[in-house]
Design a protein around this motif. Structure first.
Motif, PDB file in Angstrom:
ATOM      1  N   GLU A 131      49.601  35.657  41.969  1.00 51.32           N
ATOM      2  CA  GLU A 131      48.709  35.128  43.010  1.00 51.32           C
ATOM      3  C   GLU A 131      49.392  35.175  44.374  1.00 51.32           C
ATOM      4  O   GLU A 131      48.744  35.459  45.381  1.00 51.32           O
ATOM      5  CB  GLU A 131      48.277  33.707  42.664  1.00 51.32           C
ATOM      6  CG  GLU A 131      47.308  33.649  41.506  1.00 51.32           C
ATOM      7  CD  GLU A 131      46.849  32.244  41.174  1.00 51.32           C
ATOM      8  OE1 GLU A 131      47.262  31.285  41.857  1.00 51.32           O
ATOM      9  OE2 GLU A 131      46.064  32.101  40.219  1.00 51.32           O
ATOM     10  N   ASP A 132      50.684  34.895  44.409  1.00 51.91           N
ATOM     11  CA  ASP A 132      51.410  34.946  45.683  1.00 51.91           C
ATOM     12  C   ASP A 132      51.391  36.345  46.279  1.00 51.91           C
ATOM     13  O   ASP A 132      51.289  36.512  47.493  1.00 51.91           O
ATOM     14  CB  ASP A 132      52.861  34.483  45.504  1.00 51.91           C
ATOM     15  CG  ASP A 132      52.976  33.000  45.249  1.00 51.91           C
ATOM     16  OD1 ASP A 132      52.031  32.251  45.584  1.00 51.91           O
ATOM     17  OD2 ASP A 132      54.020  32.578  44.700  1.00 51.91           O
ATOM     18  N   ALA A 133      51.474  37.355  45.426  1.00 49.65           N
ATOM     19  CA  ALA A 133      51.482  38.738  45.909  1.00 49.65           C
ATOM     20  C   ALA A 133      50.158  39.114  46.562  1.00 49.65           C
ATOM     21  O   ALA A 133      50.135  39.956  47.467  1.00 49.65           O
ATOM     22  CB  ALA A 133      51.795  39.700  44.777  1.00 49.65           C
ATOM     23  N   LEU A 134      49.072  38.499  46.123  1.00 51.41           N
ATOM     24  CA  LEU A 134      47.774  38.806  46.739  1.00 51.41           C
ATOM     25  C   LEU A 134      47.807  38.570  48.249  1.00 51.41           C
ATOM     26  O   LEU A 134      47.168  39.300  48.999  1.00 51.41           O
ATOM     27  CB  LEU A 134      46.659  37.969  46.113  1.00 51.41           C
ATOM     28  CG  LEU A 134      46.160  38.450  44.762  1.00 51.41           C
ATOM     29  CD1 LEU A 134      45.220  37.430  44.145  1.00 51.41           C
ATOM     30  CD2 LEU A 134      45.452  39.784  44.895  1.00 51.41           C
ATOM     31  N   SER A 135      48.551  37.569  48.681  1.00 50.44           N
ATOM     32  CA  SER A 135      48.618  37.312  50.125  1.00 50.44           C
ATOM     33  C   SER A 135      49.857  37.905  50.785  1.00 50.44           C
ATOM     34  O   SER A 135      49.870  38.089  51.995  1.00 50.44           O
ATOM     35  CB  SER A 135      48.557  35.808  50.402  1.00 50.44           C
ATOM     36  OG  SER A 135      49.644  35.151  49.798  1.00 50.44           O
ATOM     37  N   SER A 141      37.757  43.225  49.366  1.00 42.52           N
ATOM     38  CA  SER A 141      38.094  43.061  50.780  1.00 42.52           C
ATOM     39  C   SER A 141      38.183  41.604  51.205  1.00 42.52           C
ATOM     40  O   SER A 141      38.500  41.307  52.355  1.00 42.52           O
ATOM     41  CB  SER A 141      37.063  43.787  51.656  1.00 42.52           C
ATOM     42  OG  SER A 141      35.783  43.207  51.512  1.00 42.52           O
ATOM     43  N   ALA A 142      37.928  40.693  50.279  1.00 38.79           N
ATOM     44  CA  ALA A 142      37.958  39.259  50.586  1.00 38.79           C
ATOM     45  C   ALA A 142      39.377  38.801  50.900  1.00 38.79           C
ATOM     46  O   ALA A 142      40.359  39.462  50.536  1.00 38.79           O
ATOM     47  CB  ALA A 142      37.402  38.478  49.403  1.00 38.79           C
ATOM     48  N   THR A 143      39.466  37.651  51.517  1.00 39.82           N
ATOM     49  CA  THR A 143      40.788  37.082  51.789  1.00 39.82           C
ATOM     50  C   THR A 143      41.518  36.814  50.480  1.00 39.82           C
ATOM     51  O   THR A 143      40.888  36.652  49.423  1.00 39.82           O
ATOM     52  CB  THR A 143      40.657  35.749  52.555  1.00 39.82           C
ATOM     53  OG1 THR A 143      40.000  34.800  51.708  1.00 39.82           O
ATOM     54  CG2 THR A 143      39.914  35.931  53.870  1.00 39.82           C
ATOM     55  N   ALA A 144      42.822  36.748  50.567  1.00 39.18           N
ATOM     56  CA  ALA A 144      43.626  36.462  49.379  1.00 39.18           C
ATOM     57  C   ALA A 144      43.216  35.118  48.776  1.00 39.18           C
ATOM     58  O   ALA A 144      43.146  34.981  47.554  1.00 39.18           O
ATOM     59  CB  ALA A 144      45.111  36.477  49.729  1.00 39.18           C
ATOM     60  N   ASP A 145      42.917  34.143  49.608  1.00 37.50           N
ATOM     61  CA  ASP A 145      42.502  32.827  49.107  1.00 37.50           C
ATOM     62  C   ASP A 145      41.219  32.932  48.287  1.00 37.50           C
ATOM     63  O   ASP A 145      41.097  32.318  47.230  1.00 37.50           O
ATOM     64  CB  ASP A 145      42.298  31.843  50.251  1.00 37.50           C
ATOM     65  CG  ASP A 145      43.598  31.407  50.897  1.00 37.50           C
ATOM     66  OD1 ASP A 145      44.668  31.584  50.277  1.00 37.50           O
ATOM     67  OD2 ASP A 145      43.553  30.896  52.026  1.00 37.50           O
ATOM     68  N   ARG A 146      40.268  33.700  48.774  1.00 39.34           N
ATOM     69  CA  ARG A 146      39.015  33.869  48.034  1.00 39.34           C
ATOM     70  C   ARG A 146      39.253  34.627  46.730  1.00 39.34           C
ATOM     71  O   ARG A 146      38.661  34.310  45.696  1.00 39.34           O
ATOM     72  CB  ARG A 146      37.990  34.602  48.896  1.00 39.34           C
ATOM     73  CG  ARG A 146      36.658  34.715  48.188  1.00 39.34           C
ATOM     74  CD  ARG A 146      35.544  35.240  49.078  1.00 39.34           C
ATOM     75  NE  ARG A 146      34.559  35.860  48.222  1.00 39.34           N
ATOM     76  CZ  ARG A 146      34.020  37.049  48.409  1.00 39.34           C
ATOM     77  NH1 ARG A 146      34.334  37.762  49.454  1.00 39.34           N
ATOM     78  NH2 ARG A 146      33.147  37.533  47.566  1.00 39.34           N
ATOM     79  N   GLN A 147      40.125  35.618  46.765  1.00 34.69           N
ATOM     80  CA  GLN A 147      40.434  36.361  45.551  1.00 34.69           C
ATOM     81  C   GLN A 147      41.112  35.464  44.512  1.00 34.69           C
ATOM     82  O   GLN A 147      40.763  35.500  43.338  1.00 34.69           O
ATOM     83  CB  GLN A 147      41.306  37.577  45.877  1.00 34.69           C
ATOM     84  CG  GLN A 147      40.566  38.648  46.649  1.00 34.69           C
ATOM     85  CD  GLN A 147      41.469  39.769  47.123  1.00 34.69           C
ATOM     86  OE1 GLN A 147      42.675  39.591  47.299  1.00 34.69           O
ATOM     87  NE2 GLN A 147      40.876  40.938  47.346  1.00 34.69           N
ATOM     88  N   VAL A 148      42.048  34.649  44.952  1.00 34.31           N
ATOM     89  CA  VAL A 148      42.730  33.732  44.036  1.00 34.31           C
ATOM     90  C   VAL A 148      41.717  32.746  43.443  1.00 34.31           C
ATOM     91  O   VAL A 148      41.736  32.478  42.235  1.00 34.31           O
ATOM     92  CB  VAL A 148      43.884  32.988  44.746  1.00 34.31           C
ATOM     93  CG1 VAL A 148      44.393  31.827  43.909  1.00 34.31           C
ATOM     94  CG2 VAL A 148      45.023  33.960  45.061  1.00 34.31           C
ATOM     95  N   ALA A 149      40.820  32.233  44.270  1.00 34.79           N
ATOM     96  CA  ALA A 149      39.790  31.309  43.771  1.00 34.79           C
ATOM     97  C   ALA A 149      38.927  31.991  42.714  1.00 34.79           C
ATOM     98  O   ALA A 149      38.623  31.400  41.671  1.00 34.79           O
ATOM     99  CB  ALA A 149      38.939  30.800  44.928  1.00 34.79           C
ATOM    100  N   TYR A 150      38.558  33.239  42.958  1.00 35.49           N
ATOM    101  CA  TYR A 150      37.771  33.999  41.988  1.00 35.49           C
ATOM    102  C   TYR A 150      38.531  34.146  40.669  1.00 35.49           C
ATOM    103  O   TYR A 150      37.980  33.947  39.582  1.00 35.49           O
ATOM    104  CB  TYR A 150      37.405  35.373  42.552  1.00 35.49           C
ATOM    105  CG  TYR A 150      36.811  36.289  41.513  1.00 35.49           C
ATOM    106  CD1 TYR A 150      35.461  36.216  41.193  1.00 35.49           C
ATOM    107  CD2 TYR A 150      37.604  37.206  40.831  1.00 35.49           C
ATOM    108  CE1 TYR A 150      34.919  37.050  40.213  1.00 35.49           C
ATOM    109  CE2 TYR A 150      37.071  38.040  39.855  1.00 35.49           C
ATOM    110  CZ  TYR A 150      35.731  37.946  39.552  1.00 35.49           C
ATOM    111  OH  TYR A 150      35.204  38.759  38.580  1.00 35.49           O
ATOM    112  N   LEU A 151      39.807  34.504  40.759  1.00 32.42           N
ATOM    113  CA  LEU A 151      40.615  34.702  39.557  1.00 32.42           C
ATOM    114  C   LEU A 151      40.723  33.410  38.754  1.00 32.42           C
ATOM    115  O   LEU A 151      40.608  33.421  37.525  1.00 32.42           O
ATOM    116  CB  LEU A 151      42.002  35.219  39.925  1.00 32.42           C
ATOM    117  CG  LEU A 151      42.058  36.594  40.595  1.00 32.42           C
ATOM    118  CD1 LEU A 151      43.484  36.943  40.990  1.00 32.42           C
ATOM    119  CD2 LEU A 151      41.461  37.665  39.705  1.00 32.42           C
ATOM    120  N   ARG A 152      40.922  32.306  39.444  1.00 34.06           N
ATOM    121  CA  ARG A 152      41.035  31.018  38.755  1.00 34.06           C
ATOM    122  C   ARG A 152      39.709  30.614  38.124  1.00 34.06           C
ATOM    123  O   ARG A 152      39.681  30.140  36.984  1.00 34.06           O
ATOM    124  CB  ARG A 152      41.515  29.950  39.727  1.00 34.06           C
ATOM    125  CG  ARG A 152      42.973  30.142  40.106  1.00 34.06           C
ATOM    126  CD  ARG A 152      43.436  29.112  41.088  1.00 34.06           C
ATOM    127  NE  ARG A 152      44.831  29.323  41.457  1.00 34.06           N
ATOM    128  CZ  ARG A 152      45.444  28.669  42.422  1.00 34.06           C
ATOM    129  NH1 ARG A 152      44.789  27.757  43.126  1.00 34.06           N
ATOM    130  NH2 ARG A 152      46.705  28.922  42.688  1.00 34.06           N
TER     131      ARG A 152
END
Length: 123
Positions: free
Chosen positions: A90-94, A22-33
């Motif tokens: 990553e773009d699709a996440l947002s 449920s986190a923001t896309a930015d937080r999810q991308v940071a986690y993935l990286r």
């Protein structure tokens, strides 16, 4: 580990996974990286939770209503899985509606479950 502690551990783990979903896309991308994994890892973690939740519901240690909330999230996970290959970027996440729908549903489930589960220390 007692059964109560195992259940508390399951609750904490489930909430942590829902928090990330449920986190923001930015937080999810940071986690993935940071984790050096692909976007599918977000869904794989939830898939693990759902397998355990089904087993807990079968043995009576998870309420039917709680399982239903998790199954609703599972439906949104399936919608992401059914998306085009581009949904894993990553773009699709947002940008993708499927990811946003998943975030909203996971956040609602997390809030409801967090309010109904009494969390104690996990082993």
């Amino acid at each position: 580990m007692t059964d109560d502690r195992k259940l508390a551990g399951f609750h904490q783990w489930s909430l942590a996974v829902l928090d990330l979903l449920s986190a923001t896309a930015d937080r999810q991308v940071a986690y993935l990286r940071e984790s050096a994994v692909g976007a599918d890892e977000l869904l794989l973690q939830f898939d693990d939770v759902l397998h355990v939740a089904r087993a807990r519901a079968a043995d009576g240690s998870l309420a039917h209503e709680d399982l239903q909330l998790l199954l609703e999230v599972g439906d949104k996970v399936e919608r992401v899985n059914a998306g085009p290959d581009s949904i894993w970027s990553e773009d699709a996440l947002s940008a993708a509606v499927e990811w946003e729908d998943l975030r909203v549903t996971a956040g609602g489930a997390r809030t409801t479950l967090e309010g109904s589960w009494t969390l104690g220390p996990a082993d």
